[in-house]
Design an enzyme around this catalytic site. Structure first.
Site, PDB file in Angstrom:
ATOM      1  N   ALA A  15       0.900  -1.237  -0.051  1.00  0.00           N
ATOM      2  CA  ALA A  15      -0.069   0.052   0.185  1.00  0.00           C
ATOM      3  C   ALA A  15       0.801   1.142   0.077  1.00  0.00           C
ATOM      4  O   ALA A  15       0.579   2.237   0.576  1.00  0.00           O
ATOM      5  CB  ALA A  15      -0.865  -0.131   0.982  1.00  0.00           C
ATOM      6  N   ARG A  21      -3.601   8.932  -9.529  1.00  0.00           N
ATOM      7  CA  ARG A  21      -4.626   9.212 -10.308  1.00  0.00           C
ATOM      8  C   ARG A  21      -6.141   9.309  -9.566  1.00  0.00           C
ATOM      9  O   ARG A  21      -7.129   9.726 -10.059  1.00  0.00           O
ATOM     10  CB  ARG A  21      -4.846   7.880 -11.396  1.00  0.00           C
ATOM     11  CG  ARG A  21      -3.985   8.073 -12.685  1.00  0.00           C
ATOM     12  CD  ARG A  21      -4.317   6.968 -13.374  1.00  0.00           C
ATOM     13  NE  ARG A  21      -3.427   5.720 -13.216  1.00  0.00           N
ATOM     14  CZ  ARG A  21      -3.995   4.802 -13.619  1.00  0.00           C
ATOM     15  NH1 ARG A  21      -5.083   4.510 -14.490  1.00  0.00           N
ATOM     16  NH2 ARG A  21      -3.441   3.469 -13.381  1.00  0.00           N
ATOM     17  N   TYR A 105      -2.402  -6.863  -2.748  1.00  0.00           N
ATOM     18  CA  TYR A 105      -2.431  -5.351  -2.889  1.00  0.00           C
ATOM     19  C   TYR A 105      -3.478  -4.836  -2.039  1.00  0.00           C
ATOM     20  O   TYR A 105      -4.583  -5.252  -1.974  1.00  0.00           O
ATOM     21  CB  TYR A 105      -2.521  -4.938  -4.521  1.00  0.00           C
ATOM     22  CG  TYR A 105      -1.504  -5.265  -5.370  1.00  0.00           C
ATOM     23  CD1 TYR A 105      -0.316  -5.782  -5.131  1.00  0.00           C
ATOM     24  CD2 TYR A 105      -2.094  -5.406  -6.728  1.00  0.00           C
ATOM     25  CE1 TYR A 105       0.674  -6.015  -5.863  1.00  0.00           C
ATOM     26  CE2 TYR A 105      -0.835  -5.536  -7.719  1.00  0.00           C
ATOM     27  CZ  TYR A 105       0.230  -6.001  -7.392  1.00  0.00           C
ATOM     28  OH  TYR A 105       1.093  -6.140  -8.415  1.00  0.00           O
ATOM     29  N   ARG A 319     -30.721   6.902  11.998  1.00  0.00           N
ATOM     30  CA  ARG A 319     -29.148   7.025  12.061  1.00  0.00           C
ATOM     31  C   ARG A 319     -28.298   6.567  13.355  1.00  0.00           C
ATOM     32  O   ARG A 319     -29.175   5.546  13.827  1.00  0.00           O
ATOM     33  CB  ARG A 319     -29.180   8.661  12.368  1.00  0.00           C
ATOM     34  CG  ARG A 319     -29.437   9.746  11.257  1.00  0.00           C
ATOM     35  CD  ARG A 319     -29.573  11.162  11.597  1.00  0.00           C
ATOM     36  NE  ARG A 319     -28.558  11.511  12.315  1.00  0.00           N
ATOM     37  CZ  ARG A 319     -28.345  12.623  12.980  1.00  0.00           C
ATOM     38  NH1 ARG A 319     -29.549  13.371  13.043  1.00  0.00           N
ATOM     39  NH2 ARG A 319     -27.338  13.024  13.434  1.00  0.00           N
ATOM     40  N   LYS A 337     -32.107   9.120  15.870  1.00  0.00           N
ATOM     41  CA  LYS A 337     -30.797   9.173  16.236  1.00  0.00           C
ATOM     42  C   LYS A 337     -30.661   8.778  17.545  1.00  0.00           C
ATOM     43  O   LYS A 337     -31.342   9.451  18.605  1.00  0.00           O
ATOM     44  CB  LYS A 337     -30.244  10.448  15.935  1.00  0.00           C
ATOM     45  CG  LYS A 337     -28.787  10.582  15.934  1.00  0.00           C
ATOM     46  CD  LYS A 337     -27.978  11.442  16.686  1.00  0.00           C
ATOM     47  CE  LYS A 337     -28.589  12.303  17.834  1.00  0.00           C
ATOM     48  NZ  LYS A 337     -27.719  13.238  18.609  1.00  0.00           N
ATOM     49  N   TYR A 352     -38.908  13.893  14.599  1.00  0.00           N
ATOM     50  CA  TYR A 352     -37.388  13.723  14.695  1.00  0.00           C
ATOM     51  C   TYR A 352     -37.263  13.317  16.177  1.00  0.00           C
ATOM     52  O   TYR A 352     -37.776  13.971  17.462  1.00  0.00           O
ATOM     53  CB  TYR A 352     -36.704  15.255  14.628  1.00  0.00           C
ATOM     54  CG  TYR A 352     -35.282  15.079  15.180  1.00  0.00           C
ATOM     55  CD1 TYR A 352     -34.514  14.062  14.639  1.00  0.00           C
ATOM     56  CD2 TYR A 352     -34.821  15.580  16.221  1.00  0.00           C
ATOM     57  CE1 TYR A 352     -33.030  13.932  15.145  1.00  0.00           C
ATOM     58  CE2 TYR A 352     -33.610  15.688  16.916  1.00  0.00           C
ATOM     59  CZ  TYR A 352     -32.739  14.523  16.351  1.00  0.00           C
ATOM     60  OH  TYR A 352     -31.461  14.440  16.719  1.00  0.00           O
ATOM     61  N   ALA A 409     -52.017  17.061  21.553  1.00  0.00           N
ATOM     62  CA  ALA A 409     -51.445  17.735  20.473  1.00  0.00           C
ATOM     63  C   ALA A 409     -51.124  18.930  20.516  1.00  0.00           C
ATOM     64  O   ALA A 409     -51.751  19.995  21.099  1.00  0.00           O
ATOM     65  CB  ALA A 409     -52.543  17.376  19.302  1.00  0.00           C
TER      66      ALA A 409
HETATM   67  C1  UD1 Z   1       1.508  -4.739 -11.199  1.00  0.00           C
HETATM   68  C2  UD1 Z   1       2.229  -6.020 -11.710  1.00  0.00           C
HETATM   69  C3  UD1 Z   1       1.453  -6.402 -12.835  1.00  0.00           C
HETATM   70  C4  UD1 Z   1       0.180  -6.960 -12.604  1.00  0.00           C
HETATM   71  C5  UD1 Z   1      -0.748  -5.642 -11.953  1.00  0.00           C
HETATM   72  C6  UD1 Z   1      -2.048  -6.351 -11.494  1.00  0.00           C
HETATM   73  C7  UD1 Z   1       4.405  -5.583 -11.024  1.00  0.00           C
HETATM   74  C8  UD1 Z   1       5.818  -5.271 -11.606  1.00  0.00           C
HETATM   75  N1  UD1 Z   1       3.705  -5.635 -12.162  1.00  0.00           N
HETATM   76  O1  UD1 Z   1       1.389  -3.626 -12.138  1.00  0.00           O
HETATM   77  O2  UD1 Z   1       2.343  -7.670 -13.276  1.00  0.00           O
HETATM   78  O3  UD1 Z   1      -0.504  -7.457 -13.590  1.00  0.00           O
HETATM   79  O4  UD1 Z   1       0.139  -5.293 -10.990  1.00  0.00           O
HETATM   80  O5  UD1 Z   1      -2.647  -5.043 -10.862  1.00  0.00           O
HETATM   81  O6  UD1 Z   1       4.568  -6.031  -9.976  1.00  0.00           O
HETATM   82  N2  UD1 Z   1       3.336  -0.673  -4.743  1.00  0.00           N
HETATM   83  C9  UD1 Z   1       3.964  -0.302  -3.510  1.00  0.00           C
HETATM   84  N3  UD1 Z   1       5.229   0.288  -3.999  1.00  0.00           N
HETATM   85  C10 UD1 Z   1       5.744   0.641  -5.016  1.00  0.00           C
HETATM   86  C11 UD1 Z   1       4.981   0.130  -6.269  1.00  0.00           C
HETATM   87  C12 UD1 Z   1       3.633  -0.325  -5.896  1.00  0.00           C
HETATM   88  O7  UD1 Z   1       3.498  -0.512  -2.584  1.00  0.00           O
HETATM   89  O8  UD1 Z   1       6.938   0.912  -5.332  1.00  0.00           O
HETATM   90  C13 UD1 Z   1       1.742  -1.191  -4.535  1.00  0.00           C
HETATM   91  C14 UD1 Z   1       1.077  -0.185  -5.085  1.00  0.00           C
HETATM   92  O9  UD1 Z   1       0.326   0.454  -3.958  1.00  0.00           O
HETATM   93  C15 UD1 Z   1      -0.153  -1.391  -5.536  1.00  0.00           C
HETATM   94  C16 UD1 Z   1       0.508  -2.251  -5.936  1.00  0.00           C
HETATM   95  O10 UD1 Z   1       1.845  -2.307  -5.300  1.00  0.00           O
HETATM   96  O11 UD1 Z   1      -1.003  -1.427  -4.493  1.00  0.00           O
HETATM   97  C17 UD1 Z   1       0.698  -2.478  -7.587  1.00  0.00           C
HETATM   98  O12 UD1 Z   1       1.428  -1.446  -8.016  1.00  0.00           O
HETATM   99  P1  UD1 Z   1       1.223  -0.933  -9.305  1.00  0.00           P
HETATM  100  O13 UD1 Z   1       2.170   0.384  -9.539  1.00  0.00           O
HETATM  101  O14 UD1 Z   1      -0.275  -0.709  -9.462  1.00  0.00           O
HETATM  102  O15 UD1 Z   1       1.617  -1.950 -10.406  1.00  0.00           O
HETATM  103  P2  UD1 Z   1       1.056  -2.161 -11.965  1.00  0.00           P
HETATM  104  O16 UD1 Z   1       1.923  -1.451 -12.470  1.00  0.00           O
HETATM  105  O17 UD1 Z   1      -0.395  -1.979 -12.104  1.00  0.00           O
END
Ligand code: UD1
Ligand code: CA
Length: 457
Positions: A15, A21, A105, A319, A337, A352, A409
């Site tokens: 993470a 993006r 991931y 709520r 609530k 309410y 009332a």
């Molecule tokens: C990666 C895989 C790709 C796979 C795809 C699936 C590699 C080189 N590529 O590509 O083969 O098809 O996921 O979605 O592994 N992250 C880190 N540190 C970093 C880079 C990434 O923690 O330095 C984490 C990101 O937060 C994310 C995950 O690793 O949760 C994947 O990273 P991302 O850059 O999205 O990889 P992709 O290029 O999509």
């Protein structure tokens, strides 16, 4: 994996990616789907594997993400140099661990425990040192391609590094990988950054393991589970997919949904059987609904417990802290609530009811307001059993209405009403016989005079 089924499992959750993006001040993995952060979904799927250890890999300064991992430890990846580098950052926390290491991931909230389990089982059975969860992609372009020869996984080629022949392959890497804990240091150590992105690709571990004569496998899963989230549009897509799954599970467990596509659930929404849900109902986090409940159209419910046989809505808002006992009726435009409402009580129209308790079989009339806020603090309203609150009454808290009391009332109640009492909190009505006609004549004459005056100008 030679380490055997009994050997403990470690899971590394990545993470530390930038998440650019998303265009957000909130770290990507903390964006919610189905009422909780993406990361919490991943951790829940992982927890069911009963791992001995879970390590989160986070970016420097990502305290909120570290908190979301708690009580699990986190390792900081100083620079996002790629997935291989990210796993390397977790190695110190894995020291002494020799069982399998599963890499997942934090931004893939749809992953299921069953798929992770299948990968681990396959690695164990085949004695593989590296195992990869792959899938057939409708559009393989963003993914690493799995190069399989004679049924064996040879290597993974990232999209940007792939030649035209490799680009045509639609069997791709989900990102979920299992590595033998006894070998992980050695494999990661051999990964370089000589590629188009100058990153340390975790995926290179496949080719490296093969070159060392180790066994490597790919296990096929379903694309729907591996949708990662990189943008708001993908966040919405993940939400849709998760909602679809939650609705199906609820219906399979005995819930009727008149129009399932318009019912929005949270991952923790719980239902008894024979619950009916009409269209356009949203369940925020923390809702439990007992059996035989009927939820009518357009309700918004969060942090609420609803008892057996209750009828809710249409257009009710429950709520957090709403405790609704069996057979209670909550009708249109009623907001609750932090309120406990006991068995068989009714509040059917426009009300309410906040910071309160309402006793069994009591009736709350249309337009009742519990005046719980004085501009500084919140105060409680306690209504006993079998109370009748007449329409359009305000109960100014703190205030109690005792068992069996009647509030007439239109009352504004500022003092406690003892059990069995009848309370009037309004001006007494005066009725003057035959006086409507003279009043009307006077008003009519006045209006005519004003009109004449205007005409002269
Ligand atoms: C990666 C895989 C790709 C796979 C795809 C699936 C590699 C080189 N590529 O590509 O083969 O098809 O996921 O979605 O592994 N992250 C880190 N540190 C970093 C880079 C990434 O923690 O330095 C984490 C990101 O937060 C994310 C995950 O690793 O949760 C994947 O990273 P991302 O850059 O999205 O990889 P992709 O290029 O999509
Ligand atoms: Ca990605």
């Amino acid at each position: 994996m030679r380490t055997g089924m009994k050997s403990p499992l470690a899971v590394v959750v990545l993470a530390a990616g930038a998440g650019t993006r998303m265009k957000s001040a909130v770290p990507k993995v903390l964006h919610p789907v189905a009422g909780k952060p993406m990361l919490a979904h991943v951790l829940a799927s992982v927890a069911r594997l009963k791992p001995a250890k879970v390590v989160g890999v986070i970016a420097p300064g990502a305290e909120t993400v570290a908190k979301a991992f708690a009580p699990h430890p986190t390792a900081v990846q100083k620079k996002a140099l790629g997935t291989g580098d990210a796993v390397k950052a977790a190695l110190a926390a894995l020291r002494g661990h020799s069982g399998p290491v599963l890499v997942v991931y934090g931004d893939s909230p749809l992953i299921t425990t069953a798929s992770l389990q299948r990968l681990l089982e396959s690695c164990r059975k085949t004695g593989a040192s590296v195992g990869v969860l792959g899938f057939i992609a409708r559009d393989p372009s963003p993914y690493g391609r799995l190069i399989v020869k004679d049924g064996a996984l040879e290597k993974i080629v990232e999209s940007k590094d792939a030649n035209p022949e490799e680009k045509a392959i639609d069997f791709v890497n989900s990102g979920v990988m299992c590595l033998d804990g006894a070998r992980i240091g050695e494999l990661l150590g051999a990964i370089g950054d000589d590629n188009v992105k100058s990153e340390f690709y975790l995926t290179d571990a496949v080719g490296i393991a093969r070159a060392r004569g180790l066994h490597v496998i790919a296990v096929e899963g379903r694309e729907a589970e591996f949708q990662g989230v990189n943008s708001r549009a993908e966040l919405a897509a993940a939400e849709r997919a998760l909602q679809q799954r939650l609705r199906s599970a609820a219906m399979a467990a005995g819930v009727t949904m008149v129009d399932p596509d318009t019912v929005w659930l949270s991952a923790d929404t719980r239902f008894g059987n024979d619950v009916t849900i009409e269209p356009n109902v949203r369940f925020g986090p923390g809702v439990t609904v007992a059996s035989d409940v009927h939820i009518k159209a357009f309700c918004d419910i969060e942090g609420a417990r609803i008892g057996k046989g209750a009828i809710i809505g249409p257009f009710a808002r429950l709520r957090p802290g709403s405790e609704i006992a069996d057979d209670v009726h909550i009708g249109n435009f009623v907001e609750l609530k932090a309120t406990t409402i006991r068995r068989g009580a009714k509040a059917n129209h426009f009300a309410y009811l906040g910071d309160s308790e309402i006793g069994a079989a009591s009736n709350i009339g249309a337009g009742t307001i519990f005046v719980n806020y004085d501009g500084y603090g919140k105060h409680r309203t306690l209504v006993g059993d079998d109370v009748f609150i007449g329409s359009n009454s305000s109960l100014v808290a703190p205030v109690r209405v005792g068992k069996g009391a009647n509030v007439t009332a239109g009352s504004v109640i500022t003092q406690d009403v003892p059990a069995g009492a009848l309370a009037f909190g309004r001006a007494r009505q005066e009725t003057k016989k035959g006086r409507a006609g003279p009043l009307r004549a006077k008003l009519q004459a006045r209006a005519a005079a004003a009109k004449r005056q205007k005409g002269k100008k």
